[in-house]
Structure formats: structure tokens, C-alpha cells
Design an enzyme around this catalytic site. Structure first.
Site, PDB file in Angstrom:
ATOM      1  N   HIS A 141      -6.398  -2.250  -1.773  1.00 54.56           N
ATOM      2  CA  HIS A 141      -6.973  -1.802  -3.048  1.00 54.56           C
ATOM      3  C   HIS A 141      -8.103  -0.786  -2.786  1.00 54.56           C
ATOM      4  O   HIS A 141      -8.207   0.217  -3.474  1.00 54.56           O
ATOM      5  CB  HIS A 141      -7.520  -2.983  -3.847  1.00 54.56           C
ATOM      6  CG  HIS A 141      -6.471  -3.991  -4.241  1.00 54.56           C
ATOM      7  ND1 HIS A 141      -5.268  -3.630  -4.794  1.00 54.56           N
ATOM      8  CD2 HIS A 141      -6.449  -5.356  -4.158  1.00 54.56           C
ATOM      9  CE1 HIS A 141      -4.549  -4.723  -5.045  1.00 54.56           C
ATOM     10  NE2 HIS A 141      -5.242  -5.775  -4.662  1.00 54.56           N
TER      11      HIS A 141
ATOM     12  N   ASP B 283       1.456   0.943  -7.218  1.00 52.45           N
ATOM     13  CA  ASP B 283       1.946  -0.290  -6.595  1.00 52.45           C
ATOM     14  C   ASP B 283       1.946  -0.186  -5.072  1.00 52.45           C
ATOM     15  O   ASP B 283       2.044   0.910  -4.518  1.00 52.45           O
ATOM     16  CB  ASP B 283       3.375  -0.559  -7.112  1.00 52.45           C
ATOM     17  CG  ASP B 283       3.822  -1.980  -6.808  1.00 52.45           C
ATOM     18  OD1 ASP B 283       2.954  -2.848  -6.545  1.00 52.45           O
ATOM     19  OD2 ASP B 283       5.040  -2.237  -6.833  1.00 52.45           O
TER      20      ASP B 283
ATOM     21  N   ASN C  54      -2.245  -9.635 -14.130  1.00 53.07           N
ATOM     22  CA  ASN C  54      -3.042  -9.666 -12.892  1.00 53.07           C
ATOM     23  C   ASN C  54      -4.180 -10.694 -12.944  1.00 53.07           C
ATOM     24  O   ASN C  54      -4.727 -11.071 -11.906  1.00 53.07           O
ATOM     25  CB  ASN C  54      -3.636  -8.284 -12.586  1.00 53.07           C
ATOM     26  CG  ASN C  54      -2.627  -7.269 -12.091  1.00 53.07           C
ATOM     27  OD1 ASN C  54      -2.830  -6.055 -12.211  1.00 53.07           O
ATOM     28  ND2 ASN C  54      -1.510  -7.729 -11.506  1.00 53.07           N
TER      29      ASN C  54
ATOM     30  N   ARG D 120      -3.897 -13.624 -10.567  1.00 53.85           N
ATOM     31  CA  ARG D 120      -4.090 -13.515  -9.105  1.00 53.85           C
ATOM     32  C   ARG D 120      -5.278 -14.385  -8.680  1.00 53.85           C
ATOM     33  O   ARG D 120      -6.101 -14.775  -9.521  1.00 53.85           O
ATOM     34  CB  ARG D 120      -4.337 -12.051  -8.729  1.00 53.85           C
ATOM     35  CG  ARG D 120      -3.105 -11.215  -8.938  1.00 53.85           C
ATOM     36  CD  ARG D 120      -3.215  -9.855  -8.300  1.00 53.85           C
ATOM     37  NE  ARG D 120      -1.939  -9.161  -8.458  1.00 53.85           N
ATOM     38  CZ  ARG D 120      -1.556  -8.111  -7.764  1.00 53.85           C
ATOM     39  NH1 ARG D 120      -2.353  -7.599  -6.854  1.00 53.85           N
ATOM     40  NH2 ARG D 120      -0.380  -7.564  -7.962  1.00 53.85           N
TER      41      ARG D 120
HETATM   42  C1  FPP Z   1      -0.742  -3.036  -7.253  1.00 57.38           C
HETATM   43  O1  FPP Z   1      -0.607  -3.317  -5.890  1.00 57.38           O
HETATM   44  C2  FPP Z   1      -2.099  -2.569  -7.528  1.00 57.38           C
HETATM   45  C3  FPP Z   1      -2.995  -3.202  -8.324  1.00 57.38           C
HETATM   46  C4  FPP Z   1      -2.678  -4.469  -9.019  1.00 57.38           C
HETATM   47  C5  FPP Z   1      -4.357  -2.708  -8.530  1.00 57.38           C
HETATM   48  C6  FPP Z   1      -4.536  -1.237  -8.515  1.00 57.38           C
HETATM   49  C7  FPP Z   1      -5.954  -0.948  -8.255  1.00 57.38           C
HETATM   50  C8  FPP Z   1      -6.434   0.099  -7.546  1.00 57.38           C
HETATM   51  C9  FPP Z   1      -5.598   1.165  -7.018  1.00 57.38           C
HETATM   52  C10 FPP Z   1      -7.896   0.222  -7.268  1.00 57.38           C
HETATM   53  C11 FPP Z   1      -8.782   0.326  -8.446  1.00 57.38           C
HETATM   54  C12 FPP Z   1      -8.319   1.292  -9.460  1.00 57.38           C
HETATM   55  C13 FPP Z   1      -9.070   2.206 -10.104  1.00 57.38           C
HETATM   56  C14 FPP Z   1      -8.487   3.024 -11.179  1.00 57.38           C
HETATM   57  C15 FPP Z   1     -10.463   2.480  -9.763  1.00 57.38           C
HETATM   58  P1  FPP Z   1      -0.204  -4.793  -5.434  1.00 57.38           P
HETATM   59  O2  FPP Z   1      -1.464  -5.525  -5.105  1.00 57.38           O
HETATM   60  O3  FPP Z   1       0.630  -5.453  -6.467  1.00 57.38           O
HETATM   61  O4  FPP Z   1       0.622  -4.476  -4.146  1.00 57.38           O
HETATM   62  P2  FPP Z   1       1.835  -5.343  -3.539  1.00 57.38           P
HETATM   63  O5  FPP Z   1       2.939  -5.334  -4.563  1.00 57.38           O
HETATM   64  O6  FPP Z   1       2.193  -4.582  -2.297  1.00 57.38           O
HETATM   65  O7  FPP Z   1       1.300  -6.711  -3.264  1.00 57.38           O
END
Ligand code: FPP
Length: 242
Positions: free
Chosen positions: A38, A21, A69, A72
């Protein structure tokens, strides 16, 4: 099972799950658009996979894209799947070098063909690897997994293969996406949030939870080691008297 020990005061869990996260917050703090967070998150994925494999973790589940998700903005969803595809193409060497076997946890229905093809190819490429199993939770929801298991059980009852009275915890477990994976001993969540967010609801019953204050793109080997050290200080009772 006794957890394996590693150098220092680390206790290495058999099975680890991670809610990655804070990518968006990391990007905002850096004055960048969300997708840059990301992108940087991939480095933390690579570090976590290689460190866990080296330390002797047997199963790692990463929450890469939840069923929720999909809500989004389309641009962010498309960019996230672009990153996932890039990871599956570029990190095959990392997986093979570390003897990691890849799996997918989640529903396949909404995934695009090119994503499924790359996932399936990488899963097939690593199928003989005998080291850590890495499951990417993509289009995954814990409630949806329980719904899917329930449907599979209902079908078996309908076909006369199973008596309703035979449905117990083991039967439900056997119909999860990957019944062969051990339940997580340790659930790590980054960015300070204390929530489960529909991740592995069945499997985390007795997981220890470690919340790291750093956003996922800043998660390094030292944070993983701190999580394992924290895990090593927990007394796990599983509802019993120790
Ligand atoms: C949460 O952060 C993260 C995600 C929804 C996506 C996670 C994806 C990656 C780390 C990259 C791709 C993964 C792999 C395994 C190749 P958020 O966007 O909810 O952050 P925020 O809460 O700060 O908005």
C-alpha cells in the site's frame, strides 16, 4: 464528446476510473508485509494523478477504500487510513501545482474525524482549481451509492416534492455522490483481475475496461499510456449501430 488526442497514438479519455489492485500481491512477491505494498502504491497514485492531469483527463476516480475493505484486519485498515492522511497532507503541493480539484466519493459515517477533517481541508484548499477533478473513493460502494440515491429520492417523494413517475435515469443520476462528474470512459484495473468489485456500478454502464497485468505499485506512466492507446483502439457504440 470527442476525446482529446495526445502525442503518439494516444486517445485521452475525458473521464477515467481506476481500481488499484495488487498491493498485497506485490508485497508478497517482494517478501514484505502487505502494508508495504500500500505504501508503494502511493507513488503510483502520484504518477497517475500528475500524468492524467498533464494529458488532459478531466475527471479521475481512484478506488482507495471500499465499503467491503472495512472487513480487513484492523491493523491494515488503520495503516491504510494512516497512508491516506499522509497523502492528503504531503501531496497538497502536487494537487495545487497540477490545478487538481479534490472530491470525495463515499459514505462519511464510518470515517474518523481526523480523516474527515483532512479530506475537507484539502477539498476546500483545491476548490478553486479549474483543472482535472480527482475523486478519492473512500468508504465507497457502488451498491451503497445507489441505495443512498434511492433513499434521497424516497425522502423527496415523502415530502411531496417528487412524483414516483418522475423518477427516471436523470433523477437517479442527480442523486449520486457527484452528479457533476462524467461517467468514466475508461475503467482501468491492475493486477490482472477482471472484476468490477462494486465500483461505480451506475456510472460504468458504457465504460471501456482495460486490465493491466502489473500490480498497482508497479503501475507507471507507460502503463497509463498503454491503457489510453488501448482505449483509442476501441469502437464505442453505446448500443447503437456505428
Ligand atoms: C487493493 O490491493 C488496494 C487497496 C485496497 C487500497 C489501495 C490504496 C492505496 C493504493 C494507497 C492509498 C491510496 C490513496 C489514494 C492515497 P489489495 O490489498 O487488495 O491487493 P491484493 O489483492 O494483492 O491483496
Amino acid at each position: 464528446m470527442k476525446p482529446s488526442s495526445a502525442p503518439g497514438d494516444l486517445v485521452v479519455p475525458h473521464s477515467v476510473a481506476v481500481i488499484m489492485d495488487g498491493n498485497g500481491r506485490w508485497a508478497k512477491q517482494a517478501g514484505l508485509e502487505r502494508i508495504r505494498g500500500h505504501e508503494r502504491g502511493i507513488d503510483a497514485v502520484r504518477t497517475t494523478v500528475t500524468e492524467c492531469a498533464k494529458l488532459g483527463v478531466q475527471a479521475l476516480v481512484l478506488y482507495a477504500f471500499s465499503e467491503e475493505n472495512w472487513q480487513r484486519p484492523a491493523r491494515e485498515v488503520n495503516l491504510l487510513f494512516g497512508l491516506l492522511k499522509k497523502f492528503l497532507r504531503d501531496e497538497r503541493g502536487t494537487l495545487m501545482d497540477n490545478r487538481v480539484r479534490l472530491l470525495h466519493s463515499g459514505r462519511r459515517e464510518r470515517l474518523a474525524k481526523d480523516v474527515l477533517d483532512l479530506l475537507d481541508e484539502t477539498i476546500a484548499l483545491t476548490v478553486q482549481n479549474t483543472g482535472m477533478r480527482l475523486s478519492l473513493a473512500i468508504s465507497y460502494g457502488g451498491r451503497q451509492e445507489i441505495v443512498d440515491a434511492t433513499r434521497a429520492l424516497a425522502l423527496r417523494v415523502q415530502r411531496g416534492e417528487l412524483q414516483p413517475a418522475a423518477i427516471d435515469e436523470a433523477a437517479i443520476h442527480a442523486h449520486l455522490y457527484h452528479p457533476e462528474l462524467p461517467d468514466p470512459d475508461l475503467l482501468i484495473r491492475t493486477a490482472g483481475e477482471q472484476r468490477i468489485s462494486n465500483f461505480l456500478l451506475w456510472q460504468v454502464s458504457y465504460a471501456e475496461i482495460h486490465v493491466a497485468d502489473v500490480c498497482w505499485p508497479d503501475f507507471r506512466a507507460e502503463h497509463l499510456r498503454a491503457a489510453f492507446a488501448d482505449y483509442g483502439r476501441r469502437v464505442r457504440k453505446f448500443g447503437k449501430v456505428p
